[in-house]
Write an enzyme that holds these catalytic residues in place. Structure first.
Site, PDB file in Angstrom:
ATOM      1  N   ASP A   1       0.794  -1.240   0.000  1.00  0.00           N
ATOM      2  CA  ASP A   1       0.000   0.000   0.000  1.00  0.00           C
ATOM      3  C   ASP A   1       0.824   1.288   0.000  1.00  0.00           C
ATOM      4  O   ASP A   1       0.406   2.286   0.593  1.00  0.00           O
ATOM      5  CB  ASP A   1      -0.944   0.021   1.209  1.00  0.00           C
ATOM      6  CG  ASP A   1      -1.943  -1.120   1.195  1.00  0.00           C
ATOM      7  OD1 ASP A   1      -1.937  -1.920   0.246  1.00  0.00           O
ATOM      8  OD2 ASP A   1      -2.731  -1.217   2.154  1.00  0.00           O
TER       9      ASP A   1
ATOM     10  N   LYS B   1      -6.209  -5.426  -3.917  1.00  0.00           N
ATOM     11  CA  LYS B   1      -7.035  -5.941  -2.838  1.00  0.00           C
ATOM     12  C   LYS B   1      -7.989  -4.856  -2.344  1.00  0.00           C
ATOM     13  O   LYS B   1      -7.787  -3.672  -2.609  1.00  0.00           O
ATOM     14  CB  LYS B   1      -6.157  -6.404  -1.671  1.00  0.00           C
ATOM     15  CG  LYS B   1      -5.312  -5.299  -1.023  1.00  0.00           C
ATOM     16  CD  LYS B   1      -4.305  -5.877  -0.053  1.00  0.00           C
ATOM     17  CE  LYS B   1      -3.439  -4.801   0.579  1.00  0.00           C
ATOM     18  NZ  LYS B   1      -4.178  -3.941   1.522  1.00  0.00           N
TER      19      LYS B   1
ATOM     20  N   CYS C   1      -2.785  -2.775   7.309  1.00  0.00           N
ATOM     21  CA  CYS C   1      -2.573  -3.752   6.238  1.00  0.00           C
ATOM     22  C   CYS C   1      -1.285  -4.549   6.398  1.00  0.00           C
ATOM     23  O   CYS C   1      -1.225  -5.706   5.971  1.00  0.00           O
ATOM     24  CB  CYS C   1      -2.611  -3.047   4.889  1.00  0.00           C
ATOM     25  SG  CYS C   1      -4.251  -2.367   4.507  1.00  0.00           S
TER      26      CYS C   1
END
Length: 226
Positions: A28, A129, A162
């Site tokens: 991310d 995702k 995450c």
């Protein structure tokens, strides 16, 4: 190797991070959060204060991993698909109910892409995702398993979100998670870092780079927490 009830467990960085059986994941590190022109900066009138050192350490790791022949993969979080449909749900948005701004990035846009400083290279894998874990509803497990990967090196954003979800996902899918403590963010989430270190090994960027500069599997550089 150490044995616990007849099962062999790695004990050195050479055993954890052998390039032949290791993948490095960047979680991310996307324009929406990390670029000065991204949504975070536009909506909070500031930039993540830890951006520069985290980006620097991940970039160093990427360069070293590629030289060592370590598999490099990326995870990118999206909230809407290319047609604009919202992929999120109430429980996932509820985690941000007290935030001043909540990301809502669309797949395929500039905001969803990994920042240029850490951009994927040709032949590397990018997994999209819409949940915290990089394993959830992606084919990352298939890709890692078919390439004989047993250790997943964790870098990226965010430590208590995450990164931790991917750490848990690695364990539940049968991989050793290896946390790089100075290549994760944001700062101020030491309790989550401590928890992950209690569940698996950790090291610094420099320790990992020093190991990868040693050819062969006899290098015995200990991890910072084993």
């Amino acid at each position: 190797m150490k044995q616990i009830h007849g099962v062999e467990i790695p004990t050195t960085l050479a055993e954890w991070a052998d390039p032949e059986h290791t993948a490095l994941i960047v979680v991310d590190m996307q324009n929406e959060i990390w670029s000065p022109k991204g949504g975070y900066s536009r909506n909070t009138d500031s930039e993540p204060t830890e951006a520069a050192p985290v980006i620097r350490e991940i970039r160093r790791l990427l360069e070293a991993a590629r030289r060592a022949g370590t598999l490099v993969v990326y995870a990118e979080y999206v909230h809407r698909n290319r047609l604009g449909a919202n992929l999120m749900d109430g429980p996932n948005y509820a985690m941000h109910r007290n935030a001043d701004w909540v990301s809502c990035v669309t797949e395929g846009t500039w905001g969803a892409q990994t920042i240029d400083e850490l951009a994927p290279q040709e032949g590397e894998f990018v997994f999209t995702k819409s949940r915290g874990s990089s394993f959830k509803s992606t084919n990352m497990d298939d890709v890692l398993r078919t390439r004989g990967i047993r250790t997943l090196i964790l870098t990226g954003c965010a430590t208590g979100g995450c990164v931790m979800s991917t750490h848990i996902g690695a364990l539940s899918h049968g991989y050793y998670p290896l946390l790089v403590t100075d290549a994760i963010s944001p700062a101020g989430q030491e309790s989550w870092t401590d928890w992950m270190q209690s569940m698996g090994p950790s090291c610094t960027t420099q320790q990992l780079m020093e190991y990868w500069q040693v050819t062969g599997r006899d290098a015995a550089v200990p991890t910072s927490k084993v």
